[in-house]
Design a protein around this motif. Structure first.
Motif, PDB file in Angstrom:
ATOM      1  N   LYS A   1       0.849  -1.188   0.000  1.00 23.45           N
ATOM      2  CA  LYS A   1       0.000   0.000   0.000  1.00 23.45           C
ATOM      3  C   LYS A   1       0.883   1.237   0.000  1.00 23.45           C
ATOM      4  N   SER A   2       0.388   2.315  -0.561  1.00 24.64           N
ATOM      5  CA  SER A   2       1.183   3.553  -0.558  1.00 24.64           C
ATOM      6  C   SER A   2       1.140   4.236   0.805  1.00 24.64           C
ATOM      7  N   THR A   3       0.036   4.076   1.527  1.00 25.85           N
ATOM      8  CA  THR A   3      -0.061   4.617   2.879  1.00 25.85           C
ATOM      9  C   THR A   3      -0.673   3.571   3.793  1.00 25.85           C
ATOM     10  N   VAL A   4      -0.283   3.630   5.061  1.00 24.47           N
ATOM     11  CA  VAL A   4      -0.794   2.697   6.056  1.00 24.47           C
ATOM     12  C   VAL A   4      -1.469   3.517   7.153  1.00 24.47           C
ATOM     13  N   PRO A   5      -2.746   3.239   7.459  1.00 25.46           N
ATOM     14  CA  PRO A   5      -3.402   3.986   8.536  1.00 25.46           C
ATOM     15  C   PRO A   5      -2.783   3.627   9.885  1.00 25.46           C
ATOM     16  N   LEU A   6      -2.559   4.647  10.702  1.00 25.28           N
ATOM     17  CA  LEU A   6      -2.014   4.429  12.039  1.00 25.28           C
ATOM     18  C   LEU A   6      -3.182   4.248  13.001  1.00 25.28           C
ATOM     19  N   LYS A   7      -3.277   3.065  13.553  1.00 32.15           N
ATOM     20  CA  LYS A   7      -4.386   2.721  14.419  1.00 32.15           C
ATOM     21  C   LYS A   7      -4.282   3.486  15.734  1.00 32.15           C
ATOM     22  N   ASP A   8      -5.393   4.003  16.184  1.00 34.28           N
ATOM     23  CA  ASP A   8      -5.511   4.684  17.481  1.00 34.28           C
ATOM     24  C   ASP A   8      -4.641   5.930  17.596  1.00 34.28           C
ATOM     25  N   GLU A   9      -4.432   6.665  16.499  1.00 38.48           N
ATOM     26  CA  GLU A   9      -3.706   7.940  16.532  1.00 38.48           C
ATOM     27  C   GLU A   9      -4.437   8.947  15.661  1.00 38.48           C
ATOM     28  N   TRP A  10      -4.585  10.150  16.162  1.00 33.95           N
ATOM     29  CA  TRP A  10      -5.244  11.198  15.401  1.00 33.95           C
ATOM     30  C   TRP A  10      -4.885  12.567  15.950  1.00 33.95           C
ATOM     31  N   LEU A  11      -5.240  13.602  15.192  1.00 31.80           N
ATOM     32  CA  LEU A  11      -5.100  14.989  15.630  1.00 31.80           C
ATOM     33  C   LEU A  11      -6.490  15.528  15.913  1.00 31.80           C
ATOM     34  N   GLU A  12      -6.610  16.277  17.012  1.00 32.63           N
ATOM     35  CA  GLU A  12      -7.907  16.824  17.397  1.00 32.63           C
ATOM     36  C   GLU A  12      -7.694  18.099  18.195  1.00 32.63           C
ATOM     37  N   ALA A  13      -8.602  19.050  18.031  1.00 35.55           N
ATOM     38  CA  ALA A  13      -8.534  20.303  18.773  1.00 35.55           C
ATOM     39  C   ALA A  13      -9.409  20.202  20.014  1.00 35.55           C
ATOM     40  N   PHE A  14      -8.871  20.668  21.135  1.00 33.77           N
ATOM     41  CA  PHE A  14      -9.603  20.670  22.401  1.00 33.77           C
ATOM     42  C   PHE A  14      -9.601  22.066  22.993  1.00 33.77           C
ATOM     43  N   TRP A  15     -10.657  22.342  23.762  1.00 32.96           N
ATOM     44  CA  TRP A  15     -10.786  23.623  24.445  1.00 32.96           C
ATOM     45  C   TRP A  15     -10.788  23.381  25.943  1.00 32.96           C
ATOM     46  N   CYS A  16      -9.973  24.145  26.671  1.00 29.14           N
ATOM     47  CA  CYS A  16      -9.884  24.041  28.124  1.00 29.14           C
ATOM     48  C   CYS A  16     -10.677  25.189  28.747  1.00 29.14           C
ATOM     49  N   LYS A  17     -11.560  24.860  29.690  1.00 28.45           N
ATOM     50  CA  LYS A  17     -12.384  25.887  30.344  1.00 28.45           C
ATOM     51  C   LYS A  17     -11.551  26.805  31.223  1.00 28.45           C
TER      52      LYS A  17
ATOM     53  N   GLN B   1       1.417  16.705   7.850  1.00 25.30           N
ATOM     54  CA  GLN B   1       1.711  16.123   6.547  1.00 25.30           C
ATOM     55  C   GLN B   1       1.176  14.694   6.445  1.00 25.30           C
ATOM     56  N   GLN B   2       0.843  14.075   7.574  1.00 16.37           N
ATOM     57  CA  GLN B   2       0.384  12.687   7.605  1.00 16.37           C
ATOM     58  C   GLN B   2      -1.122  12.568   7.783  1.00 16.37           C
ATOM     59  N   VAL B   3      -1.856  13.678   7.729  1.00 14.71           N
ATOM     60  CA  VAL B   3      -3.283  13.677   8.026  1.00 14.71           C
ATOM     61  C   VAL B   3      -4.094  13.626   6.740  1.00 14.71           C
ATOM     62  N   GLN B   4      -5.189  12.882   6.778  1.00 15.77           N
ATOM     63  CA  GLN B   4      -6.090  12.794   5.631  1.00 15.77           C
ATOM     64  C   GLN B   4      -7.162  13.871   5.754  1.00 15.77           C
ATOM     65  N   GLY B   5      -7.513  14.499   4.634  1.00 19.91           N
ATOM     66  CA  GLY B   5      -8.609  15.452   4.607  1.00 19.91           C
ATOM     67  C   GLY B   5      -8.233  16.880   4.920  1.00 19.91           C
ATOM     68  N   VAL B   6      -6.947  17.208   4.956  1.00 14.93           N
ATOM     69  CA  VAL B   6      -6.498  18.562   5.240  1.00 14.93           C
ATOM     70  C   VAL B   6      -5.820  19.120   3.997  1.00 14.93           C
ATOM     71  N   VAL B   7      -6.115  20.379   3.681  1.00 10.54           N
ATOM     72  CA  VAL B   7      -5.537  21.020   2.513  1.00 10.54           C
ATOM     73  C   VAL B   7      -4.069  21.336   2.785  1.00 10.54           C
ATOM     74  N   ASN B   8      -3.206  21.015   1.846  1.00 11.07           N
ATOM     75  CA  ASN B   8      -1.776  21.305   1.976  1.00 11.07           C
ATOM     76  C   ASN B   8      -1.564  22.815   1.941  1.00 11.07           C
ATOM     77  N   PRO B   9      -0.927  23.407   2.959  1.00  4.39           N
ATOM     78  CA  PRO B   9      -0.740  24.861   2.968  1.00  4.39           C
ATOM     79  C   PRO B   9       0.167  25.355   1.856  1.00  4.39           C
TER      80      PRO B   9
END
Length: 142
Positions: A60-76, A105-113
């Motif tokens: 495969k050209s890319t391999v999904p990394l299981k149980d890893e992601w980027l996410e934005a959080f807000w702290c009260k 650079q490793q995230v799916q669905g994000v526009v390359n800046p």
């Protein structure tokens, strides 16, 4: 020992993700952006042997990394939003670290800046122009 009402609860429980500064609960303010590996080095950093990593990437050209992601959080308490690299380490445990630039650079669905590399500079410049003043670039054609 857990109470009986907690054992019979069918609703999902809140993820136990805490702020790195003040240890308060964090609220998610974005979707999860899943990570993918394109190089064998990226897989080796996650504990996969070199031979297995090369074998996976040859199929495969890319391999999904299981149980890893980027996410934005807000702290009260901090009253700010921060992007985190989240790794699920157990059934209900997570490891947080501030998202580094290389991970985007490793995230799916994000526009390359930097834009699409196959698009010329002229096309990129024309797509940014507003109004009809873009015709001045074509003045050499008569």
């Amino acid at each position: 020992m857990q109470r009986r009402c907690d054992l019979n609860r069918k609703r999902s429980k809140r993820r136990k993700i805490h702020c790195l500064i003040d240890a308060s609960y964090l609220d998610s303010v974005s979707q999860k952006y899943l990570l993918f590996a394109e190089l064998s080095v990226q897989l080796q950093q996650r504990g996969i042997s070199r031979k297995t990593a090369l074998l996976l990437l040859s199929n495969k050209s890319t391999v999904p990394l299981k149980d890893e992601w980027l996410e934005a959080f807000w702290c009260k308490i901090c009253n700010k939003t921060q992007w985190y690299h989240v790794r699920k380490t157990g059934k209900h445990t997570y490891d947080l670290s501030i998202a580094q630039q290389e991970l985007w650079q490793q995230v799916q669905g994000v526009v390359n800046p930097d834009g699409n590399q196959s698009v010329s500079e002229f096309t990129r410049r024309q797509s940014r122009t507003l109004g009809s003043s873009a015709i001045k670039d074509f003045n050499f054609i008569k």
